[in-house]
Design an enzyme around this catalytic site. Structure first.
Site, PDB file in Angstrom:
ATOM      1  N   ASN A 199       0.803  -1.217   0.000  1.00  0.00           N
ATOM      2  CA  ASN A 199       0.000   0.000   0.000  1.00  0.00           C
ATOM      3  C   ASN A 199       0.841   1.275   0.000  1.00  0.00           C
ATOM      4  O   ASN A 199       0.414   2.312  -0.499  1.00  0.00           O
ATOM      5  CB  ASN A 199      -0.976   0.000   1.181  1.00  0.00           C
ATOM      6  CG  ASN A 199      -0.285  -0.138   2.517  1.00  0.00           C
ATOM      7  OD1 ASN A 199       0.844  -0.628   2.606  1.00  0.00           O
ATOM      8  ND2 ASN A 199      -0.947   0.280   3.582  1.00  0.00           N
ATOM      9  N   LYS A 240      12.761  -7.167   0.620  1.00  0.00           N
ATOM     10  CA  LYS A 240      11.751  -7.972  -0.059  1.00  0.00           C
ATOM     11  C   LYS A 240      10.474  -7.147  -0.160  1.00  0.00           C
ATOM     12  O   LYS A 240       9.715  -7.025   0.790  1.00  0.00           O
ATOM     13  CB  LYS A 240      11.494  -9.263   0.730  1.00  0.00           C
ATOM     14  CG  LYS A 240      10.980 -10.423  -0.134  1.00  0.00           C
ATOM     15  CD  LYS A 240       9.638 -10.219  -0.779  1.00  0.00           C
ATOM     16  CE  LYS A 240       8.485 -10.307   0.185  1.00  0.00           C
ATOM     17  NZ  LYS A 240       7.154 -10.275  -0.540  1.00  0.00           N
ATOM     18  N   PRO A 241      10.224  -6.529  -1.346  1.00  0.00           N
ATOM     19  CA  PRO A 241       8.981  -5.770  -1.498  1.00  0.00           C
ATOM     20  C   PRO A 241       7.788  -6.694  -1.681  1.00  0.00           C
ATOM     21  O   PRO A 241       7.933  -7.890  -1.951  1.00  0.00           O
ATOM     22  CB  PRO A 241       9.246  -4.953  -2.774  1.00  0.00           C
ATOM     23  CG  PRO A 241      10.206  -5.781  -3.560  1.00  0.00           C
ATOM     24  CD  PRO A 241      11.057  -6.506  -2.543  1.00  0.00           C
ATOM     25  N   ALA A 242       6.597  -6.135  -1.547  1.00  0.00           N
ATOM     26  CA  ALA A 242       5.371  -6.900  -1.799  1.00  0.00           C
ATOM     27  C   ALA A 242       5.307  -7.302  -3.260  1.00  0.00           C
ATOM     28  O   ALA A 242       5.737  -6.548  -4.147  1.00  0.00           O
ATOM     29  CB  ALA A 242       4.148  -6.069  -1.428  1.00  0.00           C
ATOM     30  N   GLY A 302       3.011  -5.068   7.619  1.00  0.00           N
ATOM     31  CA  GLY A 302       1.980  -5.923   7.036  1.00  0.00           C
ATOM     32  C   GLY A 302       0.927  -6.263   8.059  1.00  0.00           C
ATOM     33  O   GLY A 302       0.692  -5.519   9.024  1.00  0.00           O
ATOM     34  N   SER A 303       0.307  -7.399   7.892  1.00  0.00           N
ATOM     35  CA  SER A 303      -0.821  -7.783   8.736  1.00  0.00           C
ATOM     36  C   SER A 303      -0.357  -8.228  10.120  1.00  0.00           C
ATOM     37  O   SER A 303       0.778  -8.684  10.306  1.00  0.00           O
ATOM     38  CB  SER A 303      -1.601  -8.928   8.079  1.00  0.00           C
ATOM     39  OG  SER A 303      -0.855 -10.135   8.117  1.00  0.00           O
ATOM     40  N   GLU A 362     -10.053  -5.269  11.179  1.00  0.00           N
ATOM     41  CA  GLU A 362      -9.521  -4.325  10.200  1.00  0.00           C
ATOM     42  C   GLU A 362     -10.018  -4.737   8.815  1.00  0.00           C
ATOM     43  O   GLU A 362      -9.697  -5.817   8.320  1.00  0.00           O
ATOM     44  CB  GLU A 362      -7.987  -4.324  10.229  1.00  0.00           C
ATOM     45  CG  GLU A 362      -7.381  -3.322   9.254  1.00  0.00           C
ATOM     46  CD  GLU A 362      -5.872  -3.400   9.187  1.00  0.00           C
ATOM     47  OE1 GLU A 362      -5.239  -2.371   8.904  1.00  0.00           O
ATOM     48  OE2 GLU A 362      -5.319  -4.499   9.418  1.00  0.00           O
ATOM     49  N   CYS A 397      -2.606   1.537   6.808  1.00  0.00           N
ATOM     50  CA  CYS A 397      -2.677   0.988   8.166  1.00  0.00           C
ATOM     51  C   CYS A 397      -3.262   2.018   9.121  1.00  0.00           C
ATOM     52  O   CYS A 397      -3.799   1.664  10.174  1.00  0.00           O
ATOM     53  CB  CYS A 397      -1.292   0.538   8.631  1.00  0.00           C
ATOM     54  SG  CYS A 397      -0.041   1.824   8.560  1.00  0.00           S
ATOM     55  N   GLU A 420       5.448  -3.098  12.148  1.00  0.00           N
ATOM     56  CA  GLU A 420       4.444  -2.060  11.914  1.00  0.00           C
ATOM     57  C   GLU A 420       3.264  -2.759  11.271  1.00  0.00           C
ATOM     58  O   GLU A 420       3.305  -3.134  10.101  1.00  0.00           O
ATOM     59  CB  GLU A 420       5.029  -0.961  11.017  1.00  0.00           C
ATOM     60  CG  GLU A 420       4.257   0.342  11.080  1.00  0.00           C
ATOM     61  CD  GLU A 420       3.069   0.362  10.143  1.00  0.00           C
ATOM     62  OE1 GLU A 420       1.928   0.229  10.656  1.00  0.00           O
ATOM     63  OE2 GLU A 420       3.256   0.483   8.931  1.00  0.00           O
ATOM     64  N   LEU A 421       2.195  -2.950  12.063  1.00  0.00           N
ATOM     65  CA  LEU A 421       1.122  -3.857  11.663  1.00  0.00           C
ATOM     66  C   LEU A 421      -0.173  -3.091  11.407  1.00  0.00           C
ATOM     67  O   LEU A 421      -0.149  -1.921  11.053  1.00  0.00           O
ATOM     68  CB  LEU A 421       0.963  -4.940  12.737  1.00  0.00           C
ATOM     69  CG  LEU A 421       2.272  -5.663  13.116  1.00  0.00           C
ATOM     70  CD1 LEU A 421       2.042  -6.653  14.239  1.00  0.00           C
ATOM     71  CD2 LEU A 421       2.885  -6.337  11.904  1.00  0.00           C
TER      72      LEU A 421
END
Length: 519
Positions: A154, A177-179, A233-234, A396, A289, A255-256
């Site tokens: 995002n 490692k990107p998404a 991420g999640s 969420e 987020c 950072e979730l």
């Protein structure tokens, strides 16, 4: 044009390693026929190889004086500024973020580089007085070593920079490692880093899916090739990474997710609160987020706020992200499928305002810009009647869905703002300073806004959350330095004889502790 990203990892000597994890097509979510990049995905062994290369390269990078590493970060900022429009256009094309917001995301990288350029000259330690004569004590910041950074799609450029820039500035080597959904943006960011002068091996790029990444990270940790993991991420995946790192006595930087509340007091400027709720909840299609989860409105103004909010959302322009819209498509078709599942959490006691589900020619939205059938577009949804017993209060939804609830007094507002278990961001709208400060004191979120959006980070403020939103680690500003350095102490005794701490103490003058002043 379609780029083929066959570079699974760049290691010492700029050798490309062939992937064995299959090929992914990264598609433009505003036009699914537009393939942005063909991504050759790596297997776990490639991440391990990249971590080994980073381990080998890191001492040489750490040996460069920190102010000079800062100069490299400054060069990166210059390159990003020169490529700002191109990078923003790629972000818009690959993840569907409106171009104006994409420009803001790239500006965040520039701001981060500007900040950390100076921090290369401010990696301060301290001199500390000793309890013994002829002895000096010092503290130093030392790099952690090798960091593996795994980020979400995002914010495919700004959030990686929050990790990569300070990690490199502090003397670490990095595996990034990107998404998968933002592989092309990840590649572009890597190219900018390499062209800024970050050596191959010091910065490594791995394109892989989640399963291969987790397996490779586990192997790399087992082989003592990784000293720090940063993950955005999640919450579910964050737990898995935390458990994995914990087995190696490491604390990751997490950072979730968030279920960020926005409280509207009866004395609030309602038009301003509506503006804040509109941007917080529906900017970036609710895929931040820090996106707004639920607006809690004091009962006296609930109906009037809701009326104005529904009017604002009904009038918002949605569609082609290259134009002036509130939001464009969701990042990927999988996100839309998950969002539609979350619509199933609506209960009979809720009131839904407006259309729901996918925006199509058969399920249209007034004022939509573009062809909705070509992309992954969903209707903005307002659900009134949210209570603390609802799943929509706790889950969420990560999409353009905002709940609205009601409270009677301030204590109830605080309870609702804290009770969902997340603790990333929160906002309150009020014209009373005492209310704002009391909310700040009692709110459990890591970031609190007063009369502003739940979103809107700045490069020199700590960013991060508590509870389900993270493990208390912080990014941005000087606070992130604690993630990528370790404190090292040194004592230097020049007395010429062995002095033993807590044993060989200086004899103090005699004191009379029974002395009392006369009446």
């Amino acid at each position: 044009m379609t780029d083929r990203l066959a570079c699974a990892s760049v290691v010492a000597g700029s050798v490309d390693r062939e992937a064995d994890g299959g090929v992914l097509l990264s598609r433009n979510p505003a036009d699914l026929d537009d393939v942005v990049a063909e991504v050759a995905l790596a297997g776990p062994e490639v991440l391990v190889a990249a971590a080994r290369a980073a381990r080998e390269a890191q001492p040489g990078w750490a040996g460069i004086p920190a102010p000079m590493r800062g100069e490299v970060i400054g060069r990166l900022g210059q390159l990003v500024r020169a490529n700002k429009t191109a990078l923003a256009a790629l972000i818009t094309r690959e993840i569907g973020k409106p171009y104006a917001e994409a420009l803001g995301e790239v500006q965040e990288i520039i701001d981060t580089c500007d900040f950390f350029l100076g921090e290369g000259r401010r990696l301060y330690g301290q001199t500390v007085p000793s309890e013994m004569p002829d002895k000096q004590l010092f503290t130093f910041r030392a790099p952690v070593g090798v960091s593996v950074i795994i980020t979400a799609g995002n914010f495919p450029a700004a959030v990686p920079a929050w990790y990569l820039v300070p990690a490199l500035l502090c003397g670490n080597a990095v595996v990034f490692k990107p998404a998968e959904v933002s592989a092309a943006v990840g590649q572009a960011l890597a190219e900018l880093l390499w062209h800024a002068g970050v050596p191959a091996g010091v910065f490594n790029l791995v394109q892989a899916d989640g399963a291969a990444t987790f397996a490779g990270l586990s192997d790399a940790l087992d082989q003592h090739c990784v000293d720090k993991v940063g993950f955005t991420g999640s919450t579910e995946v964050g737990r898995m990474i935390s458990e994995l790192c914990g087995r190696h006595l490491q604390t990751p930087c997490l950072e979730l997710g968030g279920k960020n509340p926005l409280v509207v007091m009866a004395d609030a400027d309602l038009d301003l609160a509506v503006q804040g709720a509109l941007f917080s909840g529906f900017g970036s299609a609710g895929q931040r987020c820090t996106s707004l989860g639920t607006v809690f409105v004091q009962a006296d103004v609930h109906e009037e706020f809701l009326r104005r909010f529904v009017t604002a959302v009904d009038g918002a322009v949605i569609g082609d992200p290259t134009t002036d819209v509130l939001y464009g498509p969701l990042i990927d078709s999988r996100y839309a499928e998950r969002f539609e599942q979350h619509l199933g959490l609506v209960q009979p006691h809720h009131t839904v305002h407006g259309a729901t589900g996918r925006i199509t020619k058969a399920n249209p939205r007034t004022g939509f810009v573009g062809d909705p059938d070509r992309g992954v577009y969903v209707h903005p949804t307002i659900v009134d009647g949210i209570t603390a017993d609802d799943e929509l209060y706790r889950v969420e939804t990560f999409g353009p869905l905002v709940g609205v609830g009601t409270f009677d007094d301030f204590d109830q507002a605080v309870e609702l703002a804290n009770g969902h278990g997340y603790g990333l961001s929160a906002a309150i709208y009020t014209c009373t300073a005492a209310t704002a400060f009391r909310f700040r004191e009692r709110c459990r979120a890591g970031m609190v806004s007063v009369n502003n959006s739940t979103s809107g980070a700045e490069a020199h403020l700590p960013f991060g959350g508590n509870g389900l939103s993270g493990n208390g680690s912080r990014q941005s500003g000087i606070w992130v330095l604690d993630q990528f350095t370790r404190w090292q102490s040194m004592n230097w005794d020049y007395a010429g004889t062995l002095q033993k701490a807590q044993m060989d103490l200086v004899e103090l003058p005699t004191a009379d502790l029974d002395y009392r002043l006369g009446a």
